[in-house]
Design a protein around this motif. Structure first.
Motif, short mmCIF file in Angstrom:
data_model
loop_
_atom_site.label_atom_id
_atom_site.label_comp_id
_atom_site.label_asym_id
_atom_site.label_seq_id
_atom_site.Cartn_x
_atom_site.Cartn_y
_atom_site.Cartn_z
N PRO A 116 11.66 49.59 50.39
CA PRO A 116 11.21 50.94 50.75
C PRO A 116 10.49 51.06 52.10
O PRO A 116 10.59 52.10 52.74
N ILE A 117 9.78 50.03 52.57
CA ILE A 117 9.10 50.17 53.87
C ILE A 117 9.89 49.54 55.01
O ILE A 117 9.47 49.58 56.17
N HIS A 118 11.03 48.94 54.67
CA HIS A 118 11.76 48.14 55.67
C HIS A 118 12.11 48.93 56.93
O HIS A 118 11.75 48.54 58.05
N PHE A 119 12.81 50.04 56.76
CA PHE A 119 13.31 50.73 57.95
C PHE A 119 12.21 51.43 58.75
O PHE A 119 12.34 51.60 59.96
N ARG A 120 11.14 51.83 58.06
CA ARG A 120 10.01 52.38 58.79
C ARG A 120 9.45 51.31 59.73
O ARG A 120 9.09 51.59 60.89
N GLY A 121 9.39 50.07 59.26
CA GLY A 121 8.95 48.97 60.12
C GLY A 121 9.91 48.72 61.26
O GLY A 121 9.51 48.47 62.40
N VAL A 122 11.22 48.81 60.96
CA VAL A 122 12.24 48.57 61.99
C VAL A 122 12.17 49.64 63.08
O VAL A 122 12.13 49.33 64.28
N THR A 123 12.17 50.92 62.67
CA THR A 123 12.18 51.98 63.68
C THR A 123 10.90 51.96 64.51
O THR A 123 10.93 52.19 65.72
N THR A 124 9.78 51.65 63.86
CA THR A 124 8.52 51.61 64.60
C THR A 124 8.54 50.48 65.64
O THR A 124 8.21 50.71 66.81
N VAL A 125 8.94 49.29 65.22
CA VAL A 125 8.90 48.18 66.17
C VAL A 125 9.95 48.35 67.27
O VAL A 125 9.71 48.00 68.42
N VAL A 126 11.10 48.92 66.92
CA VAL A 126 12.13 49.11 67.94
C VAL A 126 11.69 50.19 68.94
O VAL A 126 11.90 50.04 70.16
N SER B 161 14.05 40.00 72.88
CA SER B 161 12.77 39.93 72.16
C SER B 161 12.95 39.09 70.91
O SER B 161 13.99 39.16 70.23
N ILE B 162 11.97 38.26 70.64
CA ILE B 162 11.96 37.37 69.47
C ILE B 162 10.68 37.66 68.72
O ILE B 162 9.60 37.27 69.16
N PHE B 163 10.80 38.38 67.62
CA PHE B 163 9.58 38.80 66.92
C PHE B 163 9.90 39.02 65.45
O PHE B 163 10.71 39.89 65.11
N VAL B 164 9.32 38.20 64.60
CA VAL B 164 9.46 38.38 63.15
C VAL B 164 8.44 39.46 62.77
O VAL B 164 7.26 39.19 62.60
N ASN B 165 8.94 40.68 62.70
CA ASN B 165 8.08 41.86 62.61
C ASN B 165 7.51 42.05 61.21
O ASN B 165 8.23 42.43 60.28
N PRO B 166 6.21 41.83 61.04
CA PRO B 166 5.66 41.87 59.68
C PRO B 166 5.81 43.24 58.99
O PRO B 166 5.92 43.27 57.76
#
Lengths: 282, 282
Positions: B122-132, B54-59
């Motif tokens: 502060p919001i980084h890992f919430r974005g990571v876990t959600t997109v993963v 997957s190639i996605f620059v996750n906002p």
């Protein structure tokens, strides 16, 4: 019928069924099963090759002063009901089999979970979405059946499934009532005979409100809610909430609203009951 | 090689592969692929029948003042690299194909995500876990490969997989360095020649610290960290953090600690680089 106590057992079973090309229907419950639950199992039975019923009184969706400890349990009765309705497997874990002591991951829906029960039970839906996500990953269902009695829960789960891309069809099953109109709930067994009789006001008030709301539309919602509160209080219920919300957004209804969720949560004695009607206004 | 732009296309493909009995390996990336990413694809290639990149620059994992807009992109190069390393499919969605306008569900890990990068973003890992979690539900992998360069991300994802019962093996791939020692990162392309040269202090300082930490154990961690900060600052790096934490808990190391994560985040000019070493102390 298979009975699993461990998460890994259920997951191995589910993955094996999937590899064999079978579809899976999941019915998540907290046990103490009644005819409402049975109707969910019947729906899953028609829809999927394999029906898995989970029975788990999930601690993370109960607040500190709620009824986790006294929530009714009767595994032998539940087992018999699942067999009777053709379930293939029951998953009945202990809390320790579901949550590691250092569990630290939550699934949280942040909009639809906020009003109604979410406003009164602040950690409730976070517990629900987390445990349902876990059950989805364990049971690998193609479809999962939830009752319309827990209307907000159904909306929150549907939103979670959409937002997290679970490849699962969520089936909404009709609310099942007793002959006297009381919505079936495992918590009804807490009621004294007198409280049960008084609680019939909920279905009566809801039923009476439907044609009025259909006729007058969202502008009449506030008056209808006020009248319901009065009627319920007069019958001896202590209103937690009575609300009429846009069924898509769970915000105040507007001109654009096509369906209104008329939802109530009311204490009779120490027992909190919920009930609702979904009213098409367009 | 198949290329999918829509979530539903990827999910249909993945479910079809699963029904055909094939295993799937997922390599989640933000694109601008380098030899580090290639090594992840190679690992997935050996492990699974079907490899999806997957190639996605996750906002949702970028803060308001971070480099979302200028994050480097080069789809043609990425595609060629994926073909060269034998990927079966690339998933390259637009943000609108991943998030509904009213998306409201988050997956959040609440312990391991807090220190280090989590404290600064502060919001980084919430974005990571959600997109993963979303990518897992879309790509249906049996295994997913993450690089050790993003050590904290790897720990957070592993915890999420355990806590939410995803039936997925998380494979940790070795950090890949350039010949000069700099950890490979898509962000290295932001560096001027001079900044690149200065940034070599990171791998040098980390490498020098490993034997000292191994020898002296956790009680020496504070002194080692202080010396590293000094060395990095002297080379012209602006330290965001240098920390030595218990690799299991990401808390301060204790007598019970068996491995220490020595992790750094340092600005060279406006570019923030991370690097780390995992040090067995028992």
């Amino acid at each position: 019928m298979r009975i699993f106590k461990l998460a890994a057992e259920l997951q191995n079973y589910a993955l094996e069924q999937k590899r064999a090309g079978r579809t899976i229907g999941l019915v998540p419950t907290m046990g103490f099963l009644h005819a409402g639950h049975a109707s969910l199992i019947d729906i899953a039975r028609k829809k999927a090759d394999i029906v898995i019923v989970s029975i788990f009184v999930n601690p993370t969706q109960f607040g500190p002063n709620e009824d986790l400890d006294k929530y009714p349990r009767d595994f032998e009765h539940d087992k018999a009901l699942c067999i009777e309705h053709g379930a293939d497997a029951v998953f009945a874990p202990e809390p320790g089999a579901m949550y590691a002591p250092d569990a630290s991951t939550w699934v949280e829906e942040t909009v639809l979970s906020k009003p109604l029960c979410g406003a009164r039970r602040p950690i409730h839906f976070r517990g629900v979405t987390t445990v349902v996500a876990k059950l989805f990953n364990l049971a690998q269902p193609d479809c999962a059946v939830f009752g319309r009695k827990d209307a907000q829960q159904l909306f929150v789960i549907k939103r979670m499934v959409r937002d997290l891309n679970f490849p699962i069809e969520i089936i909404a099953a009709p609310l099942v009532r007793g002959e006297d109109g009381l919505a079936l709930s495992s918590r009804n067994r807490y009621l004294t005979e007198d409280e049960h009789r008084r609680a019939l006001v909920l279905s009566r008030a809801l039923r009476a409100a439907v044609p009025a709301l259909k006729r007058a539309g969202y502008t009449a919602a506030a008056d209808i809610v006020a009248a319901m509160k009065q009627e319920i209080a007069a019958a001896g219920g202590q209103v937690d909430y009575v609300e009429a919300l846009d069924a898509d957004t769970l915000a105040a209804p507007t001109e654009a609203t096509s369906a209104i969720l008329l939802a109530v949560a009311v204490y009779f004695g120490t027992t909190r009951l919920i009930d609702n009607e979904l009213v098409q206004v367009k």
